[in-house]
Design an enzyme around this catalytic site. Sequence first.
Site, PDB file in Angstrom:
ATOM      1  N   ASP A  64      -7.623   3.552  -0.683  1.00 44.60           N
ATOM      2  CA  ASP A  64      -8.317   3.152  -1.933  1.00 44.60           C
ATOM      3  C   ASP A  64      -7.222   2.997  -2.881  1.00 44.60           C
ATOM      4  OD1 ASP A  64      -9.936   2.725  -4.157  1.00 44.60           O
ATOM      5  OD2 ASP A  64     -11.259   4.051  -3.419  1.00 44.60           O
ATOM      6  N   LYS A 108     -10.198   8.647  -9.601  1.00 48.28           N
ATOM      7  CA  LYS A 108      -9.704   7.321 -10.154  1.00 48.28           C
ATOM      8  C   LYS A 108      -9.310   7.731 -11.599  1.00 48.28           C
ATOM      9  CE  LYS A 108     -11.903   5.010  -6.448  1.00 48.28           C
ATOM     10  NZ  LYS A 108     -12.845   3.997  -5.840  1.00 48.28           N
ATOM     11  N   HIS A 137      19.192  -4.818  -9.774  1.00 49.77           N
ATOM     12  CA  HIS A 137      18.215  -5.830  -9.762  1.00 49.77           C
ATOM     13  C   HIS A 137      18.779  -7.115  -9.816  1.00 49.77           C
ATOM     14  CE1 HIS A 137      14.238  -3.640 -10.008  1.00 49.77           C
ATOM     15  NE2 HIS A 137      14.984  -2.529 -10.310  1.00 49.77           N
ATOM     16  N   GLU A 151       7.022  -6.178  -5.535  1.00 47.86           N
ATOM     17  CA  GLU A 151       8.053  -5.769  -6.554  1.00 47.86           C
ATOM     18  C   GLU A 151       9.383  -6.001  -5.705  1.00 47.86           C
ATOM     19  OE1 GLU A 151       9.657  -2.120  -9.192  1.00 47.86           O
ATOM     20  OE2 GLU A 151       7.694  -2.045  -8.417  1.00 47.86           O
TER      21      GLU A 151
END
Length: 425
Positions: free
Chosen positions: A324, A249, A420, A120
């Site tokens: 993870d 998760k 941006h 990103e």
Amino acid sequence: MTADADPDATETDDAGPAAVDFERAAELAAAIDDGEYRLHELDDHTDPDTAAAARRLLVEDQSGADLSSTGSYGFPAEAAEPNIENMIGTVQVPLGVVGPVDINGGALDGERYLPLATTEGALLASVNRGCSVINRAGGATARVTKAGMTRAPVFRVDDVAEGLALVEWVREHGADLREAAESTTNHGELQDVTPYVVGNNVYLRFRYDTKDAMGMNMVTIATKEACGLVEEETSASLVALSGNLCTDKKPAAINAVEGRGRSVTADVVVPREVVDAKLHTTPEAIAEINTRKNLIGSAKAGSFGFNAHVANPVAAMFLATGQDEAQVVEGANAITTAEVTDDGDLYVSVSLASLEIGTVGGGTKLPTQSEALDILGVRGGGDPAGSNADALAEAIAVGSLAGELSLLAALGSRHLSSAHESLGR
């Protein structure tokens, strides 16, 4: 090198991949295509790098894809064997650093560069701006407030009376459960077991101190042993070793409230003049945006994350340091607060409730991820045990704080889209 590998082939040291026997790789790819071998069986017939090359050749032939970049990696495939099956190469994510940022932590103290891996654009520029502001403010304070990895099996009982009997047994036999669980590990320590009854289901939420390991495998094995004792001594029947009350998760209020892994908070007081000069807005504007966006807006949305974009730095630092990546779901359980102090300065904090991380085991042993941990100085086990994982948690919290500061300020100054645009992202 196995007997099937080219005896004339040479292997490099651990800094790079082993030499590939491409003739053997082609033979093995053809053997898979003919049904002689399956993908996972190749490692029994050659070295790991040649096996990866054979799979790559097969996939290229059957898909038409060019996997030359995928096959260009900088460490022996053998190093990744504990982390992946059917390896064909690597996905290379750009890695950058922000800072150094001044951290006043309980386990991490001083200036550190923070490693972030991401695709990103503008993310590191934004977090770096937040780090600069934190430094101008004299550094950020960070502390781990709670630690414990959980696993919650579900048991079947006949009725609620039997369920209550199981709850009472668990409360009376905590020492026995601890002895059973800890017999499977030299490092994990069972802290407590919290029971929950739902009809004829009883969930036991085991919580462990896993030291510097994230510890998911450790607590699963330990809990299995404790469950055996429960079934031996009571009438309850184990249905599943994980009953989803852990919770792993998945977005879950229990993690946001009770915590899982590390619960960590970072905060900073930014002088008004620094807010004006570096962030081009005011403490009042940032505090109002945080209330209306991160708190009220998140509440209206039913979000578990009351923050602007904590998932961004968490995910980037997870990828960089071998965590993870699926546990970013819980890692982004964070609340950002902002208020104007009595002196007119800006107080900002970020509290991450369930940061499931480690500095030993899992992906932390991969070569590039180990190097990222070295940037922070937290690779491997800490002294005392658990201190390196605490330090990593504090670093991630400060990175998240920097990201929140920068994004809230960009919204306050209405520079988000222009930033941006100027970076061409």
